[in-house]
Scaffold this active site. Structure first.
Site, mmCIF file in Angstrom:
data_model
loop_
_atom_site.group_PDB
_atom_site.id
_atom_site.type_symbol
_atom_site.label_atom_id
_atom_site.label_comp_id
_atom_site.label_asym_id
_atom_site.label_seq_id
_atom_site.Cartn_x
_atom_site.Cartn_y
_atom_site.Cartn_z
ATOM 1 N N CYS A 78 46.154 -12.926 -49.310
ATOM 2 C CA CYS A 78 45.537 -12.089 -49.921
ATOM 3 C C CYS A 78 46.099 -10.927 -50.793
ATOM 4 O O CYS A 78 47.497 -11.053 -50.547
ATOM 5 C CB CYS A 78 44.266 -11.603 -49.267
ATOM 6 S SG CYS A 78 44.479 -10.615 -47.907
ATOM 7 N N ASN A 123 46.437 -8.253 -46.752
ATOM 8 C CA ASN A 123 46.482 -8.773 -45.672
ATOM 9 C C ASN A 123 45.715 -8.144 -44.555
ATOM 10 O O ASN A 123 46.256 -8.060 -43.436
ATOM 11 C CB ASN A 123 47.867 -8.977 -45.238
ATOM 12 C CG ASN A 123 48.387 -9.915 -44.054
ATOM 13 O OD1 ASN A 123 49.310 -9.694 -43.525
ATOM 14 N ND2 ASN A 123 47.322 -10.961 -44.010
ATOM 15 N N CYS A 162 42.104 -7.956 -44.819
ATOM 16 C CA CYS A 162 40.737 -8.533 -44.878
ATOM 17 C C CYS A 162 40.497 -10.012 -44.815
ATOM 18 O O CYS A 162 40.403 -10.603 -43.946
ATOM 19 C CB CYS A 162 39.863 -7.944 -46.027
ATOM 20 S SG CYS A 162 39.719 -6.093 -45.963
ATOM 21 N N ARG A 163 40.791 -10.644 -46.122
ATOM 22 C CA ARG A 163 40.602 -12.098 -46.263
ATOM 23 C C ARG A 163 41.646 -12.976 -45.523
ATOM 24 O O ARG A 163 41.252 -13.889 -45.045
ATOM 25 C CB ARG A 163 40.502 -12.545 -47.829
ATOM 26 C CG ARG A 163 39.265 -11.744 -48.591
ATOM 27 C CD ARG A 163 39.634 -11.655 -49.989
ATOM 28 N NE ARG A 163 40.380 -10.796 -50.328
ATOM 29 C CZ ARG A 163 41.015 -10.651 -51.561
ATOM 30 N NH1 ARG A 163 40.476 -11.506 -52.513
ATOM 31 N NH2 ARG A 163 41.997 -9.892 -51.786
ATOM 32 N N SER A 164 42.667 -12.581 -45.948
ATOM 33 C CA SER A 164 43.957 -13.617 -45.183
ATOM 34 C C SER A 164 43.863 -13.563 -43.749
ATOM 35 O O SER A 164 44.004 -14.751 -43.082
ATOM 36 C CB SER A 164 45.176 -13.582 -45.913
ATOM 37 O OG SER A 164 45.546 -12.153 -45.694
ATOM 38 N N ASP A 206 37.032 -10.228 -53.197
ATOM 39 C CA ASP A 206 37.715 -8.943 -52.258
ATOM 40 C C ASP A 206 36.552 -8.107 -51.651
ATOM 41 O O ASP A 206 35.648 -7.561 -52.364
ATOM 42 C CB ASP A 206 38.489 -8.334 -53.110
ATOM 43 C CG ASP A 206 39.299 -7.029 -52.511
ATOM 44 O OD1 ASP A 206 38.911 -6.649 -51.447
ATOM 45 O OD2 ASP A 206 40.177 -6.655 -53.318
HETATM 46 P P1 4NP Z 1 42.484 -8.018 -48.771
HETATM 47 O O1 4NP Z 1 41.521 -6.874 -49.047
HETATM 48 O O2 4NP Z 1 43.244 -8.291 -49.946
HETATM 49 O O3 4NP Z 1 41.230 -9.183 -48.391
HETATM 50 O O4 4NP Z 1 43.273 -7.801 -47.499
HETATM 51 C C1 4NP Z 1 41.977 -5.503 -49.514
HETATM 52 C C2 4NP Z 1 42.673 -4.784 -48.670
HETATM 53 C C3 4NP Z 1 43.103 -3.483 -49.213
HETATM 54 C C4 4NP Z 1 43.029 -3.104 -50.590
HETATM 55 C C5 4NP Z 1 42.303 -3.991 -51.355
HETATM 56 C C6 4NP Z 1 41.981 -5.248 -50.895
HETATM 57 N N1 4NP Z 1 43.683 -2.016 -51.237
HETATM 58 O O5 4NP Z 1 43.225 -1.910 -52.346
HETATM 59 O O6 4NP Z 1 44.033 -1.156 -50.307
#
Ligand code: 4NP
Length: 165
Positions: A9, A12, A14-16, A126
């Site tokens: 993602c 790294n 939340c989703r992945s 997201d």
């Molecule tokens: P992820 O979520 O891609 O599912 O881990 C996010 C984590 C951090 C951010 C965006 C999405 N950020 O903008 O910091």
């Protein structure tokens, strides 16, 4: 040789990592921990070294799951080291394949939602800037995709080993 999966993602956190941990639960239930290995990575470096987001950890613990991990950034060498690379959304997919301009590893990169059987979503949304509903939804969607993915691997690996004799 174990079959190696990499979930990707943006951050790294939340989703992945959720996909990696949910998949590991399913793999353990199926007694396939020696055969299938999971990791996760982010296309961005903002959160390198961080554990999964506490909101994701809380949503998981409500379902009796413990999410572990430490964020790292996706690197070109991952194309060689993994059998299948699962992108959570279209931006992740484009960022991954931009590191493989010759398209040598294109067949290894897939959209995670391609493996859903119960949901029609094309992307894992997201949840970072939203509320707890978003985190719960990501777990539901990924549980569906991970079940489909496990079935896909079982079917494909069985036919591969038959083909190899
Ligand atoms: P992820 O979520 O891609 O599912 O881990 C996010 C984590 C951090 C951010 C965006 C999405 N950020 O903008 O910091």
């Amino acid at each position: 040789m174990p079959y190696k999966l990499l979930f990707v993602c943006l951050g790294n956190i939340c989703r992945s990592p959720a996909a990696e941990n949910i998949m590991n639960h399913l793999i353990a239930e199926a007694d396939l921990s020696e055969q299938i290995i999971c990791e996760s990575a982010g296309t961005a470096s903002y959160h390198v070294g961080n554990p999964p987001d506490r909101r994701m950890v809380a949503a998981a613990s409500q379902r009796g799951m413990k999410f572990l991990g430490e964020a790292r950034q996706f690197q070109k060498i991952d194309f060689e080291q993994f059998d299948l690379i699962l992108a959570m959304d279209g931006e992740n997919y484009r960022d991954i394949i931009s590191l493989d301009p010759a398209g040598k590893y294109r067949d290894k990169v897939r959209m995670m939602c391609d493996f859903c059987t119960q949901h029609k979503d094309k992307e894992v949304p997201d949840p970072y800037y939203g509320g707890s509903d978003g985190f719960n939804y990501v777990i539901d969607l990924l549980s569906d995709a991970c079940q489909g993915l496990l079935q896909y691997i079982i079917n494909n690996q069985a036919s591969n080993s038959r083909a190899k004799g």
